[in-house]
Design an enzyme around this catalytic site. Structure first.
Site, mmCIF file in Angstrom:
data_model
loop_
_atom_site.group_PDB
_atom_site.id
_atom_site.type_symbol
_atom_site.label_atom_id
_atom_site.label_comp_id
_atom_site.label_asym_id
_atom_site.label_seq_id
_atom_site.Cartn_x
_atom_site.Cartn_y
_atom_site.Cartn_z
ATOM 1 N N LYS A 284 0.813 -1.224 0.000
ATOM 2 C CA LYS A 284 0.000 0.000 0.000
ATOM 3 C C LYS A 284 0.844 1.271 0.000
ATOM 4 C CE LYS A 284 -4.125 -1.979 0.241
ATOM 5 N NZ LYS A 284 -5.064 -1.898 -0.907
ATOM 6 N N GLU B 261 -10.172 5.317 2.955
ATOM 7 C CA GLU B 261 -10.967 4.214 3.479
ATOM 8 C C GLU B 261 -10.009 3.057 3.729
ATOM 9 O OE1 GLU B 261 -10.465 4.619 0.301
ATOM 10 O OE2 GLU B 261 -9.776 2.597 -0.171
ATOM 11 N N SER C 186 1.929 -9.723 -0.667
ATOM 12 C CA SER C 186 1.580 -8.298 -0.653
ATOM 13 C C SER C 186 1.680 -7.650 0.715
ATOM 14 C CB SER C 186 0.174 -8.107 -1.214
ATOM 15 O OG SER C 186 -0.752 -8.893 -0.493
#
Lengths: 426, 264
Positions: free
Chosen positions: A97, A119, A386
């Site tokens: 991210k 969010e 990830s």
């Protein structure tokens, strides 16, 4: 591979943000000016050497890129095929991210805005946004479904430590989709001074293309690392797909490599046939949600159906429009992975490699284990790891009977994990 | 019946049109119809029937709550159309305000056809901009329905022109930057937006988002052709002890607002 598919890496979206029939802008007119402003800033940044140099410096010195490509030998033995792990879990903040939020934080500063909202589902994007906000001295509000604030309490605390305000969202299913609704409401009201840092490749144009472009670094690195390590490309690349940003990030560099099988693994929850899942491409249909046309989980009237996954980060009833396009074109194979399959793979990685993955990423691992047996013995599978699993210790601990419901030590062992284990998500 | 009937009626007395919004199926389908009819009897000229939706990103807490109640009670697309039919039958032009996905899932042309057959005048589409509306433009032409798009204070002059060119019936001006809901003060952005919009269209302009009483209605009627009220009306039903007293309170507010739009 046909020329039509070959064009995919550079072919989408068109100037109005459409990937074939998908994408676009299904938002209130009040947001169009902000989206146009963002699109202009993003287009300019993409061709701006100064911006790219600054982003590159941040990714290297702050996020810790390039992330490693790790030859997971003990896991490979267990899988029967060689598996390489792209270690996005080793990035600062513990997931892919950060690649996106650093890019969007730079754009926020360029646009002269001083507040960001985000969010978050698992909390990874919220933590990343809060991190970038701290670094760039921006006010930050993170919307998180109330259900998720409970199952990811540690990340709520992390965001607080970083100076962000976390707003628990109590409308609808109280998960990621409702957090996104609330973030949109905030943005409509505060668009003059606020940038909405969408965390995945969904939402209205230009978000799907922009977030992809900030995540493409994963695949660009991984492809070069594989060529250096193997002297050739991998045979398959696997990633989990919720909204789909880590998957697009690693797939994109391989889209034109016809020999590379691309596999996206969605959250099958308790099984697609049970209706309790988040496998949008497998079990959903096309429609409009959160600003773009794509696949989604919906009833006959077009009302969104609540998704289910043990993984908060995959527990979303939509998927990015570029995935819908790649799905229809057949370039990426999307399959569901159940909670139980994901947790088995989670345990296997812990035990064989000493790496605790995010439960999201465990879906990609489970998928890799599934397709391994269909590939030639000498095949090499790349898996996008990830995120790291620190945030999931409560959930996994409960699933494997290591923790009781209240989080205190329980009597089980991790060998006990199976589909009849505790869900740990409630 | 086109919405123009409501605007024609208001022209000679030189007053603004009062537009009232209630979601279909709130609190039940039958009671929702009764509430809409009561609103018309109390002076609402044009009814907006809200299509309850699971992810209403432009709606504030009051409309969200009412929509959730309707959805929990099981409201379906057919109920929305039935509500339109019953309300239009009461004599006021009736439009549906809907997020786009429910229309797309029903089938854009099929929805337009069934809406027209139910006596509906058209659609207000808060998350559909003309740029994405090719199917709806065609279907609304085919079934002679009004298509009411939104303009916002942040709309550029270029976008205002593009939007009004696609609009039929009236232009919906969102008077504040924000979600639906009654506010202490109406917006100072609204008069500017209405003035900018008038430069590019002869269509009537309705102003929504924020009006809660007769005084505010009169103020908005001073520069707009229609005053749009939703949350304040819904709040009357939510606050009431029972449905009958809720409808009384709703009618009283509608009457006050109707009086307000005559004091421009």
């Amino acid at each position: 591979m046909s020329d039509g598919v070959k064009s995919m890496a550079s072919g989408g979206p068109d100037s109005s943000g459409h990937f074939g029939p998908y994408g676009g802008r299904f938002v209130p007119e009040a947001l169009i000016a902000a989206l146009d402003e963002l699109d202009a800033a993003y287009q300019k940044a993409m061709g701006d050497e100064g911006f790219q140099a600054e982003l590159g410096r941040l990714l290297r010195d702050y996020a810790g890129r390039p992330s490693l490509l790790y030859d997971a030998q003990r896991l490979s033995e267990a899988a029967g095929r060689r598996i390489l792990l792209k270690r996005e879990d080793l990035n600062h903040t513990g997931a892919h991210k950060v690649n996106n939020v650093l890019g969007q934080a730079l754009l926020t500063r360029q646009m002269g805005k001083r507040r960001v909202i985000a969010e978050t589902g698992a909390g990874q994007h919220g933590v990343a946004a809060a991190t970038a906000a701290a670094l760039f001295d921006l006010d930050c509000t993170v919307y998180m479904g109330e259900v998720d604030t409970r199952r990811q309490a540690l990340n709520v605390a992390r965001m607080g430590l970083l100076g962000a305000e976390v707003v628990p969202v109590t409308s609808g299913s109280r998960t990621l989709k409702d957090a996104m609704n609330e973030a949109f409401r905030d943005w409509v009201a505060n668009v003059d001074d606020t940038h909405y840092v969408i965390g995945s490749v969904g939402g209205p144009h230009p978000f799907p293309a922009m977030v992809r472009d900030f995540q493409k670094v994963i695949g660009i690195e991984a492809r070069a690392q594989a060529l250096e390590l193997l002297g050739r490309l991998p045979d398959a690349v696997c990633a989990c797909v919720g909204g789909g940003s880590n998957a697009i990030g690693i797939f994109h560099a391989f889209l034109d490599d016809a020999s590379v099988k691309l596999c996206g693994f969605e959250a099958g929850g308790e099984g697609v046939d049970t209706g309790r899942h988040a496998a949008t491409l497998t079990g959903g249909s096309t429609g409009v949600l959160h600003g773009s046309r794509s696949y989604l989980l919906q009833d006959a009237d077009g009302q969104t159906i609540e998704s289910h996954s043990i993984s908060a980060g995959l527990d979303y009833p939509g998927v990015g429009p570029e995935h819908a396009w790649l799905h229809d074109a057949g370039r990426v194979d999307y399959q569901p992975v159940t909670d139980a399959e994901a947790m088995d793979a989670f345990s296997l990685l812990c035990r064989t490699e000493g790496i605790i993955p995010a439960i999201e990423s465990a879906h990609a691992l489970a998928g890799a284990l599934r397709i391994a047996k269909d590939l030639a013995p000498e095949a090499v599978i790349m898996v996008n790891l990830s995120g790291r699993g620190d945030k999931d210790v409560d959930t996994a601990g409960a699933w494997f009977g290591l923790l009781s419901e209240d989080g205190s030590p329980g009597g089980g062992s991790s060998d006990g994990g199976s589909s009849d284990g505790e869900e740990g998500s409630q | 019946m086109s919405v123009s009937a409501a605007f024609d009626k208001a022209r000679a007395p030189d007053r603004a049109v009062l537009v009232g919004y209630l979601p279909a199926g709130f609190p039940t389908v039958e009671r929702g119809i009764a509430a809409c009819r009561a609103m018309v009897e109390a002076g609402v000229d044009l009814v907006e029937v809200g299509f309850p939706y699971s992810d209403p990103v432009i709606d504030g807490p009051v409309i969200q709550r009412a929509s959730d109640i309707a959805l929990a009670a099981g409201v379906r697309t057919a109920d929305v159309l039935r509500t339109v039919e019953a309300v239009a039958g009461a004599g006021a032009p009736t439009v549906v305000m809907t997020y786009w996905n429910p229309v797309e899932q029903y089938g854009v042309d099929a929805f337009a056809r069934d809406l027209a057959n139910a006596g509906g005048a058209g659609l207000i589409t808060p998350d559909l901009i003309p740029d994405e509306a090719q199917l709806w433009l065609a279907a609304s032409d085919a079934h002679q329905l009004d298509r009411i798009f939104l303009v916002a204070p942040s709309s550029s002059d270029e976008r205002l022109a593009l939007t009004v060119a696609a609009t039929r019936g009236f232009v919906y001006a969102t008077s504040v930057m924000g979600v639906t809901g009654a506010r202490e003060q109406t917006s100072s952005l609204a008069p500017d937006l209405v003035a900018r919009t008038r430069k590019v269209t002869d269509l009537p302009i309705g102003v929504g988002l924020g009006v809660r009483d007769g005084a505010q209605a009169a103020e908005v009627a001073g520069y707009a052709d229609a005053v749009i009220v939703g949350s304040a009306l819904i709040q009357r039903l939510l606050d009431a002890q029972d449905f009958a007293s809720g409808v009384s309170a709703l009618s009283a507010l509608a009457g006050e607002l109707a009086d307000g739009v005559r004091r421009r």
